[in-house]
Scaffold this active site. Structure first.
Site, PDB file in Angstrom:
ATOM      1  N   GLU A   1       2.491 -50.435 -46.401  1.00 53.36           N
ATOM      2  CA  GLU A   1       1.237 -49.798 -45.992  1.00 53.36           C
ATOM      3  C   GLU A   1       1.471 -48.993 -44.721  1.00 53.36           C
ATOM      4  OE1 GLU A   1      -2.048 -52.552 -45.367  1.00 53.36           O
ATOM      5  OE2 GLU A   1      -2.916 -51.206 -43.872  1.00 53.36           O
TER       6      GLU A   1
ATOM      7  N   LYS B   1      -9.211 -57.150 -48.176  1.00 48.00           N
ATOM      8  CA  LYS B   1      -8.461 -57.465 -46.964  1.00 48.00           C
ATOM      9  C   LYS B   1      -9.381 -58.271 -46.057  1.00 48.00           C
ATOM     10  CE  LYS B   1      -6.673 -54.887 -42.968  1.00 48.00           C
ATOM     11  NZ  LYS B   1      -5.783 -53.780 -42.616  1.00 48.00           N
TER      12      LYS B   1
ATOM     13  N   ARG C   1      -3.099 -43.920 -38.593  1.00 44.38           N
ATOM     14  CA  ARG C   1      -3.540 -43.991 -37.197  1.00 44.38           C
ATOM     15  C   ARG C   1      -2.843 -42.972 -36.331  1.00 44.38           C
ATOM     16  NH1 ARG C   1      -3.276 -50.011 -34.873  1.00 44.38           N
ATOM     17  NH2 ARG C   1      -4.030 -51.150 -36.684  1.00 44.38           N
TER      18      ARG C   1
ATOM     19  N   THR D   1      -5.792 -48.032 -42.805  1.00 40.43           N
ATOM     20  CA  THR D   1      -6.754 -47.363 -41.918  1.00 40.43           C
ATOM     21  C   THR D   1      -7.486 -46.246 -42.651  1.00 40.43           C
ATOM     22  OG1 THR D   1      -4.992 -47.682 -40.246  1.00 40.43           O
ATOM     23  CG2 THR D   1      -7.065 -46.794 -39.469  1.00 40.43           C
TER      24      THR D   1
HETATM   25  O1  LIG Z   1      -5.031 -50.112 -39.235  1.00 35.02           O
HETATM   26  C1  LIG Z   1      -5.660 -50.758 -40.068  1.00 35.02           C
HETATM   27  O2  LIG Z   1      -6.099 -50.287 -41.118  1.00 35.02           O
HETATM   28  C2  LIG Z   1      -6.000 -52.142 -39.826  1.00 35.02           C
HETATM   29  O3  LIG Z   1      -6.880 -52.620 -40.464  1.00 35.02           O
HETATM   30  C3  LIG Z   1      -5.326 -52.941 -38.836  1.00 35.02           C
HETATM   31  C4  LIG Z   1      -3.994 -53.559 -39.219  1.00 35.02           C
HETATM   32  O4  LIG Z   1      -3.983 -54.077 -40.506  1.00 35.02           O
HETATM   33  C5  LIG Z   1      -3.696 -54.587 -38.224  1.00 35.02           C
HETATM   34  O5  LIG Z   1      -3.776 -54.000 -36.972  1.00 35.02           O
HETATM   35  C6  LIG Z   1      -2.389 -55.267 -38.425  1.00 35.02           C
HETATM   36  O6  LIG Z   1      -1.725 -55.400 -37.221  1.00 35.02           O
HETATM   37  P1  LIG Z   1      -1.188 -56.757 -36.603  1.00 35.02           P
HETATM   38  O7  LIG Z   1      -2.379 -57.455 -36.034  1.00 35.02           O
HETATM   39  O8  LIG Z   1      -0.249 -56.297 -35.535  1.00 35.02           O
HETATM   40  O9  LIG Z   1      -0.525 -57.522 -37.694  1.00 35.02           O
END
Ligand SMILES: O=C(O)C(=O)C[C@H](O)[C@H](O)COP(=O)(O)O
Length: 218
Positions: free
Chosen positions: A43, A131, A47, A71
């Site tokens: 994925e 999710k 961003r 995202t």
């Molecule tokens: O960007 C997105 O679409 C999101 O929903 C956020 C990511 O899934 C999380 O930020 C995962 O990041 P960690 O917390 O570092 O594992």
């Protein structure tokens, strides 16, 4: 429609690596390292300015990978991601309009939820896989355990704060299909182009057992 959780070839995968990419040129070696480590479902979060080029490059040059976009927060993101070659879509949340666009895209999608009402609303709309975001901050394992009673038809990919250490507890839950995370892609390893380290971390993540009863095991 095929679920995102069933997209990868071979046995069910326990972990979806979540990529935040600054340099599009890193996309191909990064994806190859993840695939070599046993994580072909990738994925790429939309961003960063490099994200769409990264999706394009992985789709074109790493055929063993199944690249998707994260995202995805608007219909425009859906169009951009699919246009770049994304084979699945992940969103931290959802709205009626976004859900409609994701459905119309024709590719599997995982809308994000963090409350029981959001789960009920998705189930009502025929969506079973979602999710759970932000997993740790929203209540983590105990929260998902509590949802399994009244809402056993929902299956989650917890993401947000999940680590190699916390992943097994999530994966042991009956309503968890896989977990998502960034822990196998430390920013310093990416900055240093340390692909062997990414591959080793991916291998550790891939070795976590996929939950029994995920589709490839049935
Ligand atoms: O960007 C997105 O679409 C999101 O929903 C956020 C990511 O899934 C999380 O930020 C995962 O990041 P960690 O917390 O570092 O594992």
């Amino acid at each position: 429609m095929t679920s995102v959780l069933d997209l990868a070839p071979g046995p069910a995968l326990p972990v979806v690596p979540v990529v935040v990419i600054e340099e599009a040129a890193d996309a191909v070696p990064l994806a190859r390292a993840l695939v070599a480590g046993g994580l072909p479902l990738i994925e790429v979060t939309l961003r960063t300015p490099a994200a769409l080029d990264a999706v394009r490059a992985i789709a074109a040059e790493v055929p063993e990978a199944v690249v998707g976009a994260g995202t995805v927060v608007s219909a425009a993101c859906v169009a951009d991601a699919v246009g770049a070659g994304a084979r699945f879509l992940v969103s931290p949340g959802w709205t009626e309009r976004l859900l409609g666009a994701m459905r119309e895209s024709g590719v599997p999608f995982l809308p994000g939820v963090s409350t029981a009402s959001e789960v009920v609303a998705l189930v009502e709309r025929g969506v079973r896989d979602m999710k759970f975001f932000p997993a740790e901050a929203a209540g983590g394992v105990p929260y998902l355990k509590s949802l399994a009673g009244p809402l056993p038809q929902a299956r989650f990919c917890p993401t947000g704060g999940v680590t190699l250490a916390s992943a097994p507890a999530y994966l042991s839950l009956p309503n968890v299909g896989c977990v998502g995370g960034t822990w196998m892609l430390p920013p310093d390893a990416l900055a240093a182009h340390d692909w062997p380290r990414v591959e080793a971390l991916a291998r550790g993540a891939a070795a976590l057992r996929a939950p029994a009863g995920t589709p490839a095991d049935r």
